[in-house]
Scaffold this motif. Sequence first.
Motif, short mmCIF file in Angstrom:
data_model
loop_
_atom_site.label_atom_id
_atom_site.label_comp_id
_atom_site.label_asym_id
_atom_site.label_seq_id
_atom_site.Cartn_x
_atom_site.Cartn_y
_atom_site.Cartn_z
N PRO A 296 0.82 -1.23 0.00
CA PRO A 296 0.00 0.00 0.00
C PRO A 296 0.84 1.27 0.00
N GLN A 297 2.05 1.20 0.56
CA GLN A 297 2.89 2.40 0.60
C GLN A 297 3.43 2.77 -0.78
N GLU A 298 3.30 1.88 -1.75
CA GLU A 298 3.78 2.17 -3.09
C GLU A 298 2.77 2.96 -3.93
N ARG A 299 1.60 3.24 -3.37
CA ARG A 299 0.53 3.83 -4.19
C ARG A 299 0.93 5.18 -4.79
N TRP A 300 1.77 5.93 -4.08
CA TRP A 300 2.19 7.23 -4.61
C TRP A 300 3.03 7.04 -5.87
N ALA A 301 3.96 6.09 -5.83
CA ALA A 301 4.80 5.82 -7.00
C ALA A 301 4.01 5.14 -8.11
N LEU A 302 3.06 4.28 -7.74
CA LEU A 302 2.27 3.57 -8.75
C LEU A 302 1.45 4.53 -9.60
N TRP A 303 1.05 5.66 -9.04
CA TRP A 303 0.32 6.68 -9.80
C TRP A 303 1.26 7.75 -10.34
N GLY A 304 2.29 8.09 -9.60
CA GLY A 304 3.19 9.16 -10.02
C GLY A 304 3.99 8.82 -11.26
N LEU A 305 4.54 7.62 -11.33
CA LEU A 305 5.37 7.23 -12.47
C LEU A 305 4.57 7.22 -13.79
N PRO A 306 3.37 6.64 -13.83
CA PRO A 306 2.60 6.69 -15.08
C PRO A 306 2.25 8.11 -15.53
N LEU A 307 1.99 9.00 -14.56
CA LEU A 307 1.70 10.39 -14.92
C LEU A 307 2.92 11.05 -15.57
N VAL A 308 4.09 10.83 -14.99
CA VAL A 308 5.31 11.39 -15.57
C VAL A 308 5.59 10.78 -16.95
N LEU A 309 5.38 9.46 -17.06
CA LEU A 309 5.60 8.78 -18.34
C LEU A 309 4.67 9.33 -19.42
N GLY A 310 3.39 9.44 -19.11
CA GLY A 310 2.44 9.96 -20.08
C GLY A 310 2.75 11.38 -20.49
N GLY A 311 3.14 12.22 -19.53
CA GLY A 311 3.49 13.60 -19.84
C GLY A 311 4.74 13.69 -20.71
N ALA A 312 5.73 12.86 -20.40
CA ALA A 312 6.97 12.87 -21.18
C ALA A 312 6.71 12.44 -22.62
N ILE A 313 5.89 11.40 -22.80
CA ILE A 313 5.60 10.93 -24.15
C ILE A 313 4.74 11.95 -24.90
N GLY A 314 3.77 12.57 -24.20
CA GLY A 314 2.93 13.56 -24.84
C GLY A 314 3.73 14.70 -25.44
N ASN A 315 4.68 15.24 -24.69
CA ASN A 315 5.52 16.32 -25.22
C ASN A 315 6.51 15.81 -26.26
N TYR A 316 6.95 14.56 -26.11
CA TYR A 316 7.90 13.99 -27.07
C TYR A 316 7.23 13.84 -28.45
N ILE A 317 5.95 13.51 -28.46
CA ILE A 317 5.22 13.42 -29.73
C ILE A 317 5.27 14.78 -30.45
N ASP A 318 5.11 15.85 -29.70
CA ASP A 318 5.19 17.20 -30.29
C ASP A 318 6.58 17.44 -30.89
N ARG A 319 7.61 17.05 -30.17
CA ARG A 319 8.97 17.30 -30.64
C ARG A 319 9.27 16.51 -31.91
N ILE A 320 8.79 15.28 -31.97
CA ILE A 320 9.00 14.47 -33.17
C ILE A 320 8.25 15.07 -34.35
N ALA A 321 7.00 15.51 -34.10
CA ALA A 321 6.15 16.00 -35.18
C ALA A 321 6.60 17.34 -35.73
N ARG A 322 6.98 18.27 -34.83
CA ARG A 322 7.20 19.63 -35.33
C ARG A 322 8.34 20.36 -34.64
N ALA A 323 9.10 19.68 -33.77
CA ALA A 323 10.30 20.26 -33.12
C ALA A 323 9.96 21.35 -32.10
N PHE A 324 8.69 21.51 -31.78
CA PHE A 324 8.32 22.42 -30.69
C PHE A 324 7.06 21.87 -30.02
N VAL A 325 6.88 22.26 -28.76
CA VAL A 325 5.75 21.80 -27.96
C VAL A 325 4.69 22.90 -27.93
#
Length: 207
Positions: free
Chosen positions: A124-153
Amino acid sequence: MPRKYLLLVLVALGVIVLDQWTKYLVVRELTTRFDDRPTLGERLSAMYGEPPPQGVYGLHYRPKRAIEILPEFFRLRYAENPGAAWGLFRTLPPNVRGPLFHVVSLAAVVFITWYFSKLSGKDPQERWALWGLPLVLGGAIGNYIDRIARAFVIDFLEAHWHDKVAWPSFNVADSAIVVGVGLLLVDAFVRKEVPKKDAPSAADARS
């Protein structure tokens, strides 16, 4: 699929979809990029294809309006960020900035996935990381898609104080990263390693 990986995929994918969808709406409503493109296919091609040269205000997509949410504090306004969060490294030459962000983004995805794999998913103590890591991962990929597509976010959330002091523009992906990092900081304080039991002494072994 273990339940923890299902959580990782669903949360990260949810952030990516919400991030790209809001950016599409911003380009449609706040710029002229889609004005002569009536179909969804044409709009997606325009959004994810090669952007036009920089024009008004140094932007690739011409802005047409802003939406005031709280006139003295918060608005939606189209902005472009060729740099990292809060515009860091935006002055680097494109031939340096591009490869740097590719390496950093891919390294972040690999590290987050690796760290997530180390979680048991049952403590149960891992719940913060279990939610925090996917949020960071999704945000990183979301902005990375912008960089691949047009070189700016694409950014559009602008907080300010009577137009005298303004926080750098941000987007849904940035928000997910900030919330995720906050949860990981909580995790660092809350989750403690269970101390290993001391090995039995020689005297205990003889008794």
